[in-house]
Design an enzyme around this catalytic site. Sequence first.
Site, PDB file in Angstrom:
ATOM      1  N   ARG A  52      19.900  31.684 -41.130  1.00 51.98           N
ATOM      2  CA  ARG A  52      18.665  32.380 -40.766  1.00 51.98           C
ATOM      3  C   ARG A  52      18.497  33.646 -41.576  1.00 51.98           C
ATOM      4  O   ARG A  52      17.458  33.903 -42.157  1.00 51.98           O
ATOM      5  CB  ARG A  52      18.682  32.733 -39.274  1.00 51.98           C
ATOM      6  CG  ARG A  52      18.462  31.540 -38.381  1.00 51.98           C
ATOM      7  CD  ARG A  52      18.794  31.861 -36.970  1.00 51.98           C
ATOM      8  NE  ARG A  52      20.189  32.260 -36.860  1.00 51.98           N
ATOM      9  CZ  ARG A  52      20.868  32.303 -35.733  1.00 51.98           C
ATOM     10  NH1 ARG A  52      20.271  32.014 -34.612  1.00 51.98           N
ATOM     11  NH2 ARG A  52      22.134  32.654 -35.710  1.00 51.98           N
ATOM     12  N   HIS A  60      16.782  24.296 -34.442  1.00 53.78           N
ATOM     13  CA  HIS A  60      17.723  23.184 -34.609  1.00 53.78           C
ATOM     14  C   HIS A  60      16.987  21.918 -35.035  1.00 53.78           C
ATOM     15  O   HIS A  60      17.430  21.184 -35.914  1.00 53.78           O
ATOM     16  CB  HIS A  60      18.439  22.876 -33.285  1.00 53.78           C
ATOM     17  CG  HIS A  60      19.332  23.963 -32.771  1.00 53.78           C
ATOM     18  ND1 HIS A  60      19.279  24.416 -31.480  1.00 53.78           N
ATOM     19  CD2 HIS A  60      20.306  24.682 -33.381  1.00 53.78           C
ATOM     20  CE1 HIS A  60      20.195  25.369 -31.303  1.00 53.78           C
ATOM     21  NE2 HIS A  60      20.824  25.556 -32.446  1.00 53.78           N
ATOM     22  N   SER A 119      19.736  30.068 -29.681  1.00 55.24           N
ATOM     23  CA  SER A 119      19.883  29.606 -28.297  1.00 55.24           C
ATOM     24  C   SER A 119      20.119  30.794 -27.362  1.00 55.24           C
ATOM     25  O   SER A 119      19.641  30.798 -26.225  1.00 55.24           O
ATOM     26  CB  SER A 119      21.062  28.640 -28.175  1.00 55.24           C
ATOM     27  OG  SER A 119      20.822  27.482 -28.917  1.00 55.24           O
ATOM     28  N   LYS A 160      32.174  29.063 -19.948  1.00 59.38           N
ATOM     29  CA  LYS A 160      31.831  29.240 -18.529  1.00 59.38           C
ATOM     30  C   LYS A 160      30.363  29.607 -18.326  1.00 59.38           C
ATOM     31  O   LYS A 160      29.758  29.268 -17.332  1.00 59.38           O
ATOM     32  CB  LYS A 160      32.716  30.318 -17.914  1.00 59.38           C
ATOM     33  CG  LYS A 160      34.118  29.855 -17.663  1.00 59.38           C
ATOM     34  CD  LYS A 160      34.781  30.705 -16.572  1.00 59.38           C
ATOM     35  CE  LYS A 160      36.234  30.330 -16.386  1.00 59.38           C
ATOM     36  NZ  LYS A 160      37.084  30.778 -17.507  1.00 59.38           N
TER      37      LYS A 160
END
Length: 162
Positions: A90, A17, A128, A41
């Site tokens: 990517r 990032h 991530s 969540k």
Amino acid sequence: MSKAIYPGSFDPVTFGHLDIITRSAAIFDELIVGVLNNSEKNALFSVDERVSMLKELTKENPNVTVDSFDGLLVDYMKKSGATIIVRGLRAVTDFEYELQIAQTNHVEYPKAETVFLTTNLKYSYLSSSIVREFAAYGGDITKFVPPQFVDRIYEKSNIKKQ
Ligand code: PNS
């Protein structure tokens, strides 16, 4: 004046990032890093925490601001005046999803143009979710994320490191 937005979840922000942020800040006059405020969540960090991490990383870049947004990206763009969406590509596996989102956003808001930057080869494997997975099992994440966040990521993953 070109005003771009780099939207994403950034949970957590990675070197990949950061590379896209630095390169797009050099291309566009203004760059907003937009953190999607979704009620995920299983998120590791709250949206406020992600915004503050990104602010810390970009504080030396005068044309970069960090903000969060709810709902549709195009609605936030209309409000903020950004007309360019920056996304990192990517591998070919990213392409189909990204193309669909880019085209939908353009149909919904014709002023919105998406610009794709190919990720630095060094980070082409990185995401991530890979960081979260590695951290959850106590793996070494120092090659993936800025050093000041490593301990916080382990803490959030309930991993004790000495
Ligand atoms: O980092 P991510 O999770 O790949 O980012 C995805 C993001 C935030 C760019 C995308 O999900 C998004 O723009 N969400 C906001 C809601 C929206 O506008 N959806 C329309 C896309 S068709």
